[in-house]
Write an enzyme that holds these catalytic residues in place. Structure first.
Site, PDB file in Angstrom:
ATOM      1  N   CYS A 151       0.834  -1.144  -0.005  1.00 52.52           N
ATOM      2  CA  CYS A 151      -0.145  -0.059  -0.109  1.00 52.52           C
ATOM      3  C   CYS A 151       0.972   1.474  -0.007  1.00 52.52           C
ATOM      4  O   CYS A 151       2.003   1.029   0.137  1.00 52.52           O
ATOM      5  CB  CYS A 151      -0.914  -0.099   0.972  1.00 52.52           C
ATOM      6  SG  CYS A 151      -0.160  -0.083   2.789  1.00 52.52           S
ATOM      7  N   GLU A 170      -8.240   7.287   4.885  1.00 55.34           N
ATOM      8  CA  GLU A 170      -7.823   7.527   3.316  1.00 55.34           C
ATOM      9  C   GLU A 170      -9.038   6.957   2.481  1.00 55.34           C
ATOM     10  O   GLU A 170      -9.933   6.143   2.473  1.00 55.34           O
ATOM     11  CB  GLU A 170      -6.580   6.302   3.259  1.00 55.34           C
ATOM     12  CG  GLU A 170      -5.428   6.512   3.785  1.00 55.34           C
ATOM     13  CD  GLU A 170      -4.300   5.464   3.949  1.00 55.34           C
ATOM     14  OE1 GLU A 170      -3.190   5.956   4.057  1.00 55.34           O
ATOM     15  OE2 GLU A 170      -4.949   4.488   3.531  1.00 55.34           O
TER      16      GLU A 170
END
EC number: 5.3.3.2
Length: 193
Positions: A67, A116
């Site tokens: 990620c 996020e």
């Protein structure tokens, strides 16, 4: 090379500025752009990684392959390729948008928050062995796992909260080589392909 910057977002997922990554993750982390990638081999195995033990956010948890945060002006595909190379030493043959609308907020036991808009992609590689030691500040371990083992990891207390949320959406899609291409139309306005 300067400090890594994250792209800050408003509630419409439009870019409203940037901030240094290292200084932005705390108890009041601003909403920002990220991505998650599941690296799959031709046999359908998924590379699962354990985050470095000294990471600022969620150290030591098991999660997807990699990620990261697209930099200002960086497209999703370029960001994924960059992180696969720097974290794992692998390249992808194909990258597919799977969950372009994924968004989450999670608080770690120490109070640090992740907040996020985090599109999820599948990357397929023919490379057999990742090299997670390339960036020990990011990845402690990496293991190829079957899809059933990935589903089982959801019940493990050391799996990341975003992994559990993502798997809740990915599990109904079946094994990862069959995940449909969701296209790029639902990516946030702040992010190009």
């Amino acid at each position: 090379m300067g400090a890594e910057e994250i792209v800050l977002l408003n509630e419409a997922d439009e870019a409203i500025g940037t901030a240094p990554k290292a200084e932005s993750h705390h108890r009041d982390t601003p909403y920002h752009l990220a991505f998650s990638c599941y690296l799959v081999d031709p046999n359908g195995r998924v590379l699962i990684t354990r985050r470095a033990l000294d990471k600022r956010t969620f150290p030591g948890v098991w999660t997807g392959s990699c990620c990261g945060h697209p930099g200002p002006g960086e497209g999703l595909r370029a960001a994924v390729l960059r992180r696969l190379e720097t974290e794992l030493g692998v390249t992808a043959d194909t990258i597919t948008s799977v969950l372009p609308r994924f968004r989450y907020r999670a608080t770690a036991s120490d109070g640090v928050v992740e907040y996020e808009r985090c599109p999820v992609v599948r990357a397929v590689t023919a490379e057999a062995e990742p090299r997670p030691g390339l960036d020990p500040a990011e990845v402690a371990e990496a293991e190829w796992r079957s899809w059933d083992e990935c589903l089982e990891l959801v019940r493990h207390p050391d799996s990341s909260p975003w992994y559990r949320l993502q798997l809740a959406e990915l599990a109904p899609l079946g094994p990862p080589l069959g995940w449909p291409d969701a296209g790029t139309g639902d990516l946030p306005p702040a992010l190009t392909w």
